[in-house]
Each structure stands twice: as C-alpha cells, then as structure tokens.
Motif scaffolding. Structure first.
Motif, PDB file in Angstrom:
ATOM      1  N   GLN A  40       0.825  -1.197   0.000  1.00  0.00           N
ATOM      2  CA  GLN A  40       0.000   0.000   0.000  1.00  0.00           C
ATOM      3  C   GLN A  40       0.863   1.252   0.000  1.00  0.00           C
ATOM      4  OE1 GLN A  40      -2.929   0.711  -0.606  1.00  0.00           O
ATOM      5  NE2 GLN A  40      -3.115   2.778   0.148  1.00  0.00           N
ATOM      6  N   ARG A  41       2.018   1.204   0.671  1.00  0.00           N
ATOM      7  CA  ARG A  41       2.910   2.368   0.710  1.00  0.00           C
ATOM      8  C   ARG A  41       3.402   2.735  -0.686  1.00  0.00           C
ATOM      9  NH1 ARG A  41       6.168  -0.085   4.957  1.00  0.00           N
ATOM     10  NH2 ARG A  41       4.528  -0.381   6.444  1.00  0.00           N
ATOM     11  N   VAL A  42       3.496   1.756  -1.575  1.00  0.00           N
ATOM     12  CA  VAL A  42       3.909   2.047  -2.950  1.00  0.00           C
ATOM     13  C   VAL A  42       2.947   3.042  -3.566  1.00  0.00           C
ATOM     14  CG1 VAL A  42       4.156   1.083  -5.259  1.00  0.00           C
ATOM     15  CG2 VAL A  42       5.032  -0.156  -3.302  1.00  0.00           C
ATOM     16  N   GLU A  43       1.657   2.796  -3.405  1.00  0.00           N
ATOM     17  CA  GLU A  43       0.664   3.677  -3.999  1.00  0.00           C
ATOM     18  C   GLU A  43       0.573   4.982  -3.235  1.00  0.00           C
ATOM     19  OE1 GLU A  43      -2.993   5.704  -4.392  1.00  0.00           O
ATOM     20  OE2 GLU A  43      -2.568   4.485  -2.638  1.00  0.00           O
ATOM     21  N   HIS A  44       0.804   4.938  -1.919  1.00  0.00           N
ATOM     22  CA  HIS A  44       0.618   6.095  -1.071  1.00  0.00           C
ATOM     23  C   HIS A  44       1.687   7.162  -1.240  1.00  0.00           C
ATOM     24  CE1 HIS A  44      -2.478   7.158   1.477  1.00  0.00           C
ATOM     25  NE2 HIS A  44      -2.151   6.547   2.595  1.00  0.00           N
ATOM     26  N   ARG A  45       2.898   6.772  -1.506  1.00  0.00           N
ATOM     27  CA  ARG A  45       3.993   7.743  -1.594  1.00  0.00           C
ATOM     28  C   ARG A  45       3.749   8.688  -2.759  1.00  0.00           C
ATOM     29  NH1 ARG A  45       8.542   3.370  -0.513  1.00  0.00           N
ATOM     30  NH2 ARG A  45       8.301   3.277   1.719  1.00  0.00           N
ATOM     31  N   ASP A  46       3.440   9.904  -2.409  1.00  0.00           N
ATOM     32  CA  ASP A  46       3.211  10.976  -3.392  1.00  0.00           C
ATOM     33  C   ASP A  46       2.134  10.640  -4.408  1.00  0.00           C
ATOM     34  OD1 ASP A  46       6.718  11.670  -3.470  1.00  0.00           O
ATOM     35  OD2 ASP A  46       5.175  12.592  -2.238  1.00  0.00           O
ATOM     36  N   ARG A  47       1.309   9.675  -4.093  1.00  0.00           N
ATOM     37  CA  ARG A  47       0.229   9.297  -5.016  1.00  0.00           C
ATOM     38  C   ARG A  47       0.792   8.981  -6.406  1.00  0.00           C
ATOM     39  NH1 ARG A  47      -3.408   7.761  -1.726  1.00  0.00           N
ATOM     40  NH2 ARG A  47      -4.182   9.339  -0.330  1.00  0.00           N
ATOM     41  N   ALA A  48       1.798   8.151  -6.445  1.00  0.00           N
ATOM     42  CA  ALA A  48       2.476   7.828  -7.706  1.00  0.00           C
ATOM     43  C   ALA A  48       1.728   6.769  -8.494  1.00  0.00           C
ATOM     44  CB  ALA A  48       3.912   7.384  -7.437  1.00  0.00           C
ATOM     45  N   VAL A  49       0.434   6.961  -8.626  1.00  0.00           N
ATOM     46  CA  VAL A  49      -0.391   6.109  -9.469  1.00  0.00           C
ATOM     47  C   VAL A  49      -1.170   7.044 -10.375  1.00  0.00           C
ATOM     48  CG1 VAL A  49      -2.303   4.477  -9.531  1.00  0.00           C
ATOM     49  CG2 VAL A  49      -0.580   4.269  -7.766  1.00  0.00           C
ATOM     50  N   SER A  50      -1.162   6.736 -11.641  1.00  0.00           N
ATOM     51  CA  SER A  50      -1.848   7.586 -12.597  1.00  0.00           C
ATOM     52  C   SER A  50      -3.359   7.436 -12.461  1.00  0.00           C
ATOM     53  CB  SER A  50      -1.410   7.210 -14.021  1.00  0.00           C
ATOM     54  OG  SER A  50      -2.100   7.978 -14.966  1.00  0.00           O
ATOM     55  N   ASN A  51      -4.092   8.489 -12.760  1.00  0.00           N
ATOM     56  CA  ASN A  51      -5.551   8.381 -12.844  1.00  0.00           C
ATOM     57  C   ASN A  51      -6.008   8.643 -14.274  1.00  0.00           C
ATOM     58  OD1 ASN A  51      -5.126  11.092 -12.964  1.00  0.00           O
ATOM     59  ND2 ASN A  51      -6.149  11.582 -11.038  1.00  0.00           N
ATOM     60  N   ASP A  52      -5.094   8.461 -15.201  1.00  0.00           N
ATOM     61  CA  ASP A  52      -5.378   8.650 -16.621  1.00  0.00           C
ATOM     62  C   ASP A  52      -6.038   7.387 -17.164  1.00  0.00           C
ATOM     63  OD1 ASP A  52      -5.450   9.251 -19.286  1.00  0.00           O
ATOM     64  OD2 ASP A  52      -3.282   9.451 -19.542  1.00  0.00           O
ATOM     65  N   GLU A  53      -7.310   7.486 -17.506  1.00  0.00           N
ATOM     66  CA  GLU A  53      -8.066   6.340 -18.002  1.00  0.00           C
ATOM     67  C   GLU A  53      -7.569   5.849 -19.355  1.00  0.00           C
ATOM     68  OE1 GLU A  53     -10.417   4.698 -16.275  1.00  0.00           O
ATOM     69  OE2 GLU A  53     -10.067   6.051 -14.592  1.00  0.00           O
ATOM     70  N   LEU A  54      -6.806   6.679 -20.068  1.00  0.00           N
ATOM     71  CA  LEU A  54      -6.275   6.263 -21.363  1.00  0.00           C
ATOM     72  C   LEU A  54      -5.101   5.302 -21.216  1.00  0.00           C
ATOM     73  CD1 LEU A  54      -6.428   9.653 -23.268  1.00  0.00           C
ATOM     74  CD2 LEU A  54      -8.016   7.732 -23.408  1.00  0.00           C
ATOM     75  N   ARG A  55      -4.485   5.264 -20.022  1.00  0.00           N
ATOM     76  CA  ARG A  55      -3.389   4.326 -19.746  1.00  0.00           C
ATOM     77  C   ARG A  55      -3.786   3.483 -18.526  1.00  0.00           C
ATOM     78  NH1 ARG A  55       1.745   8.158 -19.494  1.00  0.00           N
ATOM     79  NH2 ARG A  55       0.404   9.229 -18.031  1.00  0.00           N
ATOM     80  N   PRO A  56      -4.680   2.519 -18.724  1.00  0.00           N
ATOM     81  CA  PRO A  56      -5.216   1.775 -17.584  1.00  0.00           C
ATOM     82  C   PRO A  56      -4.162   0.992 -16.802  1.00  0.00           C
ATOM     83  CG  PRO A  56      -5.988   0.830 -19.648  1.00  0.00           C
ATOM     84  CD  PRO A  56      -5.285   2.095 -19.985  1.00  0.00           C
TER      85      PRO A  56
END
Length: 185
Positions: free
Chosen positions: A50-66
């Motif tokens: 979970q910390r991977v996703e939490h750090r600076d919110r380094a997950v894209s929310n771009d639906e064009l790159r799922p």
C-alpha cells in the motif's frame, strides 16, 4: 425518507417529492473463482504494498493508460516487486520477505482495490488467491475480490540507471526534520 421496492421487472424508488422507476432484472450469480495461485501474506506486507501507492500518489488516474492506474506486482518465487508510476514519479519496492513458492506471475492490481485491502486488513495474515483475471484477498471474515488490470505495464526498469555506483546514506530523523523546517505550508 426513501421508499424502494421491486415489483415484477420494475423497481420504483420514491424520494419525496420525486418518484422514479427503473427496470430490474434477475441477479446473475458471481462467476466461479478458479484459483490458480495462492499466497499467504503478512499484514505488514500488505501495508508495504500500500505504501507504494501512497507515496506521493504515484499512481496515474489517466483512463487512457489503464495499466498505470494500478500497482504492478512481479512475483519471482523469492521476492515480490511492487511498482507504481504516474509517468513522472516511479516507486519500486523489492520485498524479499514473501515466499511466493512456485508462483511466478506479473499482475496489476487496481490502486483502489489495494486501498480497500490496506484499510480493511487487521492484525494477522492475509491470504491472496489469484486466477487469470481476478485477485481474492481474504483476512478474518472479510473477503475482497477485484478484477486484475489486463494490460502490459510499461518497462519501468529502462528508466532506472543500472550502472550507478553512488550511494547516499543519511540519518532519517535528521533528514525529515530538516525537510519539515524548510517546507512551505
């Protein structure tokens, strides 16, 4: 006050002073879960992922790159790598504490599913079951099922320098203290 009911193939909903009706249909049973792989994961391992996703919110929310809207897990048998990126930041955690046994797979779990798992998991073990398209997280009496993202994750290793001989060691407490003093609120 909300009144809702199901009558024949209609589901009228009444919220005073409005009234609406929706068509209803028979509920379909959930698809069978053909377990292909099974892992026993410690609570701390789930928190680490979970910390991977939490750090600076380094997950894209771009639906064009799922593929980039999830956390990429590489299971090699001896270690699990958790990777997330939003195209600008990249976070990779290599966790050698999880023995995946014969399970050697690459999967992408949606970030929202990992958030739900991390919030719901309590002390103890989390059992992770995988099939070709789904992941099933079981802990205590709680079960969370999510559909895996069926895309190819970008080659993140190409942007990590492999011949870097430089190493930085610092006191974490002092470093965080200096960041707090110099950051603007």
């Amino acid at each position: 006050r909300v009144d809702a009911s199901v009558e024949d193939a209609h589901a009228p909903v009444e919220v005073r002073p409005c009234h609406a009706a929706r068509r209803a249909r028979e509920a379909e049973p959930l698809p069978a879960f053909d377990q292909v792989a099974h892992l026993d994961v410690d609570r701390d391992d789930v928190a680490e992922a979970q910390r991977v996703e939490h750090r600076d919110r380094a997950v894209s929310n771009d639906e064009l790159r799922p593929a980039m809207t999830g956390i990429y897990f590489q299971m090699t048998g001896k270690e699990v790598r958790a990777v997330s990126t939003d195209g600008h930041r990249l976070i990779r955690i290599i966790h050698t504490g999880i023995n995946t046994g014969k399970v050697k797979r690459d999967i992408i779990v949606p970030a929202k599913a990992m958030q739900s798992v991390a919030k719901s998991v309590s002390d103890g073990e989390c059992k992770v079951s995988l099939d070709d398209k789904h992941a099933l997280f079981t802990f205590g009496t709680t079960t969370i099922t999510t559909r895996l993202i069926e895309e190819k994750y970008p080659n993140y290793e190409s942007v990590i320098p492999g011949d870097n001989t430089k190493e930085l060691r610092l006191n974490t407490a002092e470093f965080l203290s200096s960041i707090r003093r110099t950051s603007l609120y």
